[in-house]
Design a protein around this motif. Structure first.
Motif, PDB file in Angstrom:
ATOM      1  N   LEU A   1     -93.424  46.313 -74.485  1.00  0.00           N
ATOM      2  CA  LEU A   1     -93.733  44.914 -74.775  1.00  0.00           C
ATOM      3  C   LEU A   1     -93.947  44.720 -76.273  1.00  0.00           C
ATOM      4  N   ARG A   2     -93.316  43.658 -76.799  1.00  0.00           N
ATOM      5  CA  ARG A   2     -93.611  43.228 -78.163  1.00  0.00           C
ATOM      6  C   ARG A   2     -93.731  41.708 -78.148  1.00  0.00           C
ATOM      7  N   VAL A   3     -94.941  41.209 -78.402  1.00  0.00           N
ATOM      8  CA  VAL A   3     -95.130  39.775 -78.600  1.00  0.00           C
ATOM      9  C   VAL A   3     -95.164  39.586 -80.109  1.00  0.00           C
ATOM     10  N   ASP A   4     -94.118  38.989 -80.654  1.00  0.00           N
ATOM     11  CA  ASP A   4     -93.910  38.961 -82.105  1.00  0.00           C
ATOM     12  C   ASP A   4     -95.137  38.472 -82.872  1.00  0.00           C
ATOM     13  N   GLY A   5     -95.541  39.298 -83.841  1.00  0.00           N
ATOM     14  CA  GLY A   5     -96.663  38.942 -84.692  1.00  0.00           C
ATOM     15  C   GLY A   5     -98.025  39.094 -84.055  1.00  0.00           C
ATOM     16  N   VAL A   6     -98.056  39.489 -82.768  1.00  0.00           N
ATOM     17  CA  VAL A   6     -99.340  39.511 -82.050  1.00  0.00           C
ATOM     18  C   VAL A   6     -99.686  40.901 -81.518  1.00  0.00           C
ATOM     19  N   LEU A   7     -98.832  41.459 -80.639  1.00  0.00           N
ATOM     20  CA  LEU A   7     -99.220  42.667 -79.902  1.00  0.00           C
ATOM     21  C   LEU A   7     -98.006  43.506 -79.528  1.00  0.00           C
ATOM     22  N   MET A   8     -98.209  44.838 -79.497  1.00  0.00           N
ATOM     23  CA  MET A   8     -97.228  45.746 -78.916  1.00  0.00           C
ATOM     24  C   MET A   8     -97.918  46.622 -77.883  1.00  0.00           C
ATOM     25  N   ARG A   9     -97.192  46.886 -76.787  1.00  0.00           N
ATOM     26  CA  ARG A   9     -97.776  47.653 -75.682  1.00  0.00           C
ATOM     27  C   ARG A   9     -96.683  48.571 -75.128  1.00  0.00           C
ATOM     28  N   LEU A  10     -97.057  49.811 -74.892  1.00  0.00           N
ATOM     29  CA  LEU A  10     -96.118  50.800 -74.378  1.00  0.00           C
ATOM     30  C   LEU A  10     -96.794  51.548 -73.229  1.00  0.00           C
ATOM     31  N   ARG A  11     -96.194  51.498 -72.056  1.00  0.00           N
ATOM     32  CA  ARG A  11     -96.732  52.248 -70.912  1.00  0.00           C
ATOM     33  C   ARG A  11     -95.640  53.192 -70.431  1.00  0.00           C
ATOM     34  N   ASP A  12     -95.847  54.479 -70.656  1.00  0.00           N
ATOM     35  CA  ASP A  12     -94.845  55.495 -70.313  1.00  0.00           C
ATOM     36  C   ASP A  12     -95.319  56.355 -69.152  1.00  0.00           C
ATOM     37  N   THR A  13     -94.412  56.626 -68.220  1.00  0.00           N
ATOM     38  CA  THR A  13     -94.657  57.616 -67.176  1.00  0.00           C
ATOM     39  C   THR A  13     -93.519  58.620 -67.226  1.00  0.00           C
ATOM     40  N   ARG A  14     -93.877  59.881 -67.438  1.00  0.00           N
ATOM     41  CA  ARG A  14     -92.874  60.949 -67.456  1.00  0.00           C
ATOM     42  C   ARG A  14     -93.079  61.833 -66.228  1.00  0.00           C
ATOM     43  N   MET A  15     -91.983  62.219 -65.590  1.00  0.00           N
ATOM     44  CA  MET A  15     -92.058  63.156 -64.465  1.00  0.00           C
ATOM     45  C   MET A  15     -91.114  64.317 -64.721  1.00  0.00           C
ATOM     46  N   TYR A  16     -91.551  65.488 -64.266  1.00  0.00           N
ATOM     47  CA  TYR A  16     -90.785  66.708 -64.533  1.00  0.00           C
ATOM     48  C   TYR A  16     -90.890  67.628 -63.326  1.00  0.00           C
ATOM     49  N   CYS A  17     -89.750  68.217 -62.945  1.00  0.00           N
ATOM     50  CA  CYS A  17     -89.758  69.194 -61.848  1.00  0.00           C
ATOM     51  C   CYS A  17     -88.829  70.343 -62.215  1.00  0.00           C
ATOM     52  N   ALA A  18     -89.386  71.561 -62.275  1.00  0.00           N
ATOM     53  CA  ALA A  18     -88.587  72.762 -62.573  1.00  0.00           C
ATOM     54  C   ALA A  18     -88.081  73.353 -61.267  1.00  0.00           C
ATOM     55  N   PHE A  19     -86.808  73.746 -61.253  1.00  0.00           N
ATOM     56  CA  PHE A  19     -86.221  74.270 -60.019  1.00  0.00           C
ATOM     57  C   PHE A  19     -86.607  75.718 -59.750  1.00  0.00           C
ATOM     58  N   GLU A  20     -86.958  76.477 -60.809  1.00  0.00           N
ATOM     59  CA  GLU A  20     -87.202  77.915 -60.584  1.00  0.00           C
ATOM     60  C   GLU A  20     -88.534  78.191 -59.890  1.00  0.00           C
ATOM     61  N   ASN A  21     -89.417  77.167 -59.825  1.00  0.00           N
ATOM     62  CA  ASN A  21     -90.724  77.383 -59.176  1.00  0.00           C
ATOM     63  C   ASN A  21     -90.601  77.298 -57.654  1.00  0.00           C
ATOM     64  N   ASN A  22     -89.749  78.135 -57.076  1.00  0.00           N
ATOM     65  CA  ASN A  22     -89.526  78.040 -55.631  1.00  0.00           C
ATOM     66  C   ASN A  22     -90.718  78.511 -54.818  1.00  0.00           C
ATOM     67  N   THR A  23     -91.541  79.393 -55.413  1.00  0.00           N
ATOM     68  CA  THR A  23     -92.696  79.882 -54.656  1.00  0.00           C
ATOM     69  C   THR A  23     -93.778  78.816 -54.569  1.00  0.00           C
ATOM     70  N   ASN A  24     -94.009  78.104 -55.680  1.00  0.00           N
ATOM     71  CA  ASN A  24     -94.996  77.014 -55.680  1.00  0.00           C
ATOM     72  C   ASN A  24     -94.402  75.777 -56.353  1.00  0.00           C
TER      73      ASN A  24
END
Length: 289
Positions: A213-236
């Motif tokens: 979000l960018r409200v010009d001259g007023v505010l910026m807002r960033l909401r990030d969600t990152r997800m990660y899954c490694a394939f080699e962790n077959n045991t857990n």
């Protein structure tokens, strides 16, 4: 044709295959990952969404049929990203409207004679970090769906972090796509944008859901969600989910010596580190072996 054969060989070497029947995505190590980029809602569906969400305001461009789906076939756990659930989150959170200078308020009017009442969060800021269902795999690829309530509590807070450096290694990218879920230009007074990007490599998948979000001259807002899954962790096997919310006013950035011109803030990647962190957490979801 050569490129097609090369891509096929790369997928095969990684134990992956493209999805059938013209669907966009891959199957790899027990995951089915699919993206859909569709057109914006038509006016009838737009009105139906307003009724369902109980609002008379929705973003200018809602890509209601677009989605990203990551399906863990063994457990049936399906993590998906869509505009409807994100907008339900916006309505439920109900943030107060961002204050804009009086001179800018006219920009938010649809007709010049209308009274300006910004009594709702016109930025469409959402706390959304994805949706979850369980859909058991059958021979026909369909199954019984149960709602997320029965297992969503399995996301546990943890100290582990996603290794961003490892993600920068020169692994081949087997599948990549970006899906826009909704967008609004705030009556030419800024930008509100929700997107999700996914990258699949031989060793893992990684995605970024970003509300910018960018409200010009007023505010910026960033909401990030990152997800990660490694394939080699077959045991857990597990998925890591990092959420990081940042925001700052133009005034506070200017006081630190940063530019106050909105044109300097068109790329959230470049300015994210300038925005102070409001909330940050990492969670883990353990998958069945």
């Amino acid at each position: 044709m050569e490129n097609g054969n090369e891509e096929e060989a790369t997928l095969k070497a990684a134990g992956a295959e493209p999805l059938p029947e013209g669907r966009r995505g891959v199957r790899i190590h027990g995951w089915e990952i699919e993206s859909r980029n569709r057109s914006i809602l038509n006016s009838l569906t737009y009105e139906q969404w307003e009724q369902k969400i109980q609002t008379s305001h929705l973003p200018e461009m809602v890509f209601g049929e677009s989605s990203l789906v990551l399906w863990h076939l063994k457990s049936g756990i399906k993590i998906h990203f869509n505009a409807f659930d994100a907008l339900v989150g916006w309505k439920k959170e109900g943030l107060p409207p961002v204050e804009v200078p009086a001179a800018a308020q006219w920009k938010f009017r649809s007709k010049p004679f209308q009274q300006v009442i910004l009594d709702y969060d016109y930025t469409f800021t959402t706390p959304y970090c994805g949706s979850e269902t369980i859909e058991k795999n059958t021979e026909h690829g369909k199954g019984n769906i149960s709602d997320q309530g029965s297992w969503s509590s399995q996301w546990e807070d943890c100290e582990e972090k996603i290794d961003i450096v490892a993600l920068a290694s020169k692994e081949p990218i087997l599948f990549y796509d970006e899906v826009v879920l909704y967008e609004d230009e705030l009556a030419d007074n800024g930008v509100s944008l929700l997107t999700v990007k996914v990258r699949v490599m031989p060793s893992c998948w990684f995605l970024l859901l970003r509300f910018w979000l960018r409200v010009d001259g007023v505010l910026m807002r960033l909401r990030d969600t990152r997800m990660y899954c490694a394939f080699e962790n077959n045991t857990n096997p597990f998925i890591l989910r990092e959420s990081c919310w940042r925001e700052a006013t133009f005034q506070s950035l200017s006081a630190k010596g940063f530019p106050s011109d909105s044109a300097a803030y068109s790329d959230p990647n470049l300015i994210s580190q300038r925005l102070p962190v409001v909330m940050q957490k990492t969670q883990k979801l353990k998958l069945p072996r």
